[in-house]
Design an enzyme around this catalytic site. Structure first.
Site, PDB file in Angstrom:
ATOM      1  N   SER A 170       0.782  -1.230   0.000  1.00  9.17           N
ATOM      2  CA  SER A 170       0.000   0.000   0.000  1.00  9.17           C
ATOM      3  C   SER A 170       0.815   1.282   0.000  1.00  9.17           C
ATOM      4  CB  SER A 170      -0.938   0.015   1.211  1.00  9.17           C
ATOM      5  OG  SER A 170      -0.207  -0.033   2.426  1.00  9.17           O
ATOM      6  N   LYS A 192     -12.315  -0.613  -0.334  1.00  9.94           N
ATOM      7  CA  LYS A 192     -11.432   0.137  -1.232  1.00  9.94           C
ATOM      8  C   LYS A 192     -11.993   0.077  -2.648  1.00  9.94           C
ATOM      9  CE  LYS A 192      -7.432  -0.431   1.773  1.00  9.94           C
ATOM     10  NZ  LYS A 192      -8.172  -1.021   2.913  1.00  9.94           N
ATOM     11  N   HIS A 216      -5.456  -4.060  -1.343  1.00  4.03           N
ATOM     12  CA  HIS A 216      -5.289  -3.078  -2.411  1.00  4.03           C
ATOM     13  C   HIS A 216      -5.252  -3.725  -3.789  1.00  4.03           C
ATOM     14  CE1 HIS A 216      -4.748   0.705  -0.179  1.00  4.03           C
ATOM     15  NE2 HIS A 216      -4.275  -0.078   0.776  1.00  4.03           N
TER      16      HIS A 216
END
Length: 396
Positions: A186, A244, A214
């Site tokens: 990340s 996300k 991610h």
């Protein structure tokens, strides 16, 4: 009466962080977290959100959340193991399993909770965990809670992984050994070398665990880094988030049915914390279904990410070794990094500074998170501001 010593220590510690440029000021948004946002009445281009696909404000997801809220209520009312499992939770998990091409999944309240629940449920003090040295804090905490021996592996170093895997296996000290890594890291945006690490783990019969927080909604046409490498049938445990790429909230673990059955009786956040709200579960399910029917959101994300990356490189910024939409502008000095972020915001770009302890000392950076919702005009305006501020501060 409040302890005077506690207040004194905390005040001194906070001031020390401010002096070193390590204090993070929390900003409040006036509106939804979209490609442009308003903070304290000022409009800025938003390059700090994890809302990769723009799903946080997607009309279809909002409609799904509203419908489920009307049908099931605003909250589940209990933990999953008592009577907090609603039909929508089972539907979400079944949809995720189909998307991830695994036998089953289990939904948790967050990605952090997923790691805190799954790792200690599988690993014990009789075991060892090989962990990439740049793994996320939730992985580190989950490993610590397990009581297992934690063996740090040099970042993305396959020779070090092989040597430490061989040593751990041949020692005969451990009942089980796991290798755990982020799919997409990340802070730097680099992608795990799963094609190599999984081969090594299979050679030594080591459990494999990929945290794809991610990578979910980003890699592998949205299905994640494991799918990107074609390893869906070779990775034991996959963790992903619903917060996300999918723009909602929550996390999940995907794998064999026996793994999911075990986590449902031993995953402590699942057992002891109220389950996802019906609205969140329905919105996340709608987001997954959208990714299963169209490549457009992910394609647009990557198009915007590549455009921004190339623009920053052309200006002379150091973006490290990013291989994903996560695009750091590495500055180094913490105070200069904070100043850079502040000036960007003043000029109209919201890109938060990232400093120690989130990243090592001396590697402060401003992290850019382009999304599928950004327009080329917004990215061009952002690049113009980067050029102005970067030259003003001597960064480029």
């Amino acid at each position: 009466m409040t302890s005077k010593n506690l207040v004194k220590v905390l005040e001194e510690s906070l001031q020390d962080l401010r002096d070193k440029g390590l204090y993070n000021q929390i900003d409040t948004l006036d509106e939804a977290n979209g490609p442009e946002i308003s903070i304290e009445g000022k409009k800025v281009i938003n390059l700090s959100s994890n809302n990769y696909l723009g799903f946080a404000t997607d009309p279809d997801l909002i409609a799904a959340a509203n419908k489920a809220t009307e049908e099931y209520g605003v909250g589940a009312g209990a933990v999953r193991t008592i009577n907090g499992t609603l039909k929508i939770h089972n539907e979400l998990e079944a949809t995720l399993a189909k998307f991830k091409k695994t036998e089953a999944t289990i939904a948790f309240q967050s990605g952090f909770n997923s790691n805190m629940g799954a790792i200690p449920a599988v690993m014990t003090k009789k075991d060892a965990i090989l962990s990439d040295e740049l793994n996320h804090a939730s992985i580190i905490d989950g490993c610590r809670l397990s009581g297992a021996k934690i063996i740090r592996v040099k970042h993305q170093d396959m020779e070090d992984l092989r040597a430490k895997a061989k040593e751990a296996v041949e020692s005969g000290l451990y009942e089980k050994i796991m290798y755990i890594t982020d799919g997409v890291f990340s802070m730097d945006g680099d992608v795990a070398k799963l094609d190599q690490s999984i081969d090594i783990c299979e050679e030594f019969d080591i459990i494999t665990y990929v945290d794809d927080a991610h990578g979910s909604g980003v890699m592998g046409k949205g299905a994640g880094t494991v799918k990107h490498f074609g390893l869906s049938d070779r990775v034991d445990i996959q963790m992903g988030t619903l917060s996300k790429g999918l723009g909602v909230v929550g996390g999940y673990v995907a794998g064999k049915q026996v793994l999911i059955d075990w986590l449902k009786v031993r995953g402590r956040p699942f057992l002891f914390s109220t389950s996802l709200t019906p609205g969140a579960a329905a919105a996340a399910k709608a987001g997954v279904e959208k990714l299963m029917t169209s490549d457009e959101p992910v394609t647009k994300l990557w198009d915007n990410a590549d455009y921004l990356k190339q623009g920053l490189v052309n200006l002379g910024f150091n973006i490290g070794h990013s291989e994903s939409p996560i695009t750091p502008c590495i500055v180094g000095d913490e105070n200069l990094t904070q100043q850079f972020s502040t000036r960007l915001r003043e000029e109209g770009v919201y890109a938060k500074s990232i400093v120690f302890p989130t990243v090592p000392r001396g590697t402060g950076r401003v992290r850019n998170m382009p999304s599928a919702a950004h327009t080329k005009d917004q990215l061009d305006r952002a690049l113009a501001i980067y050029e102005k501020v970067g030259k003003e501060l001597g960064i480029i």
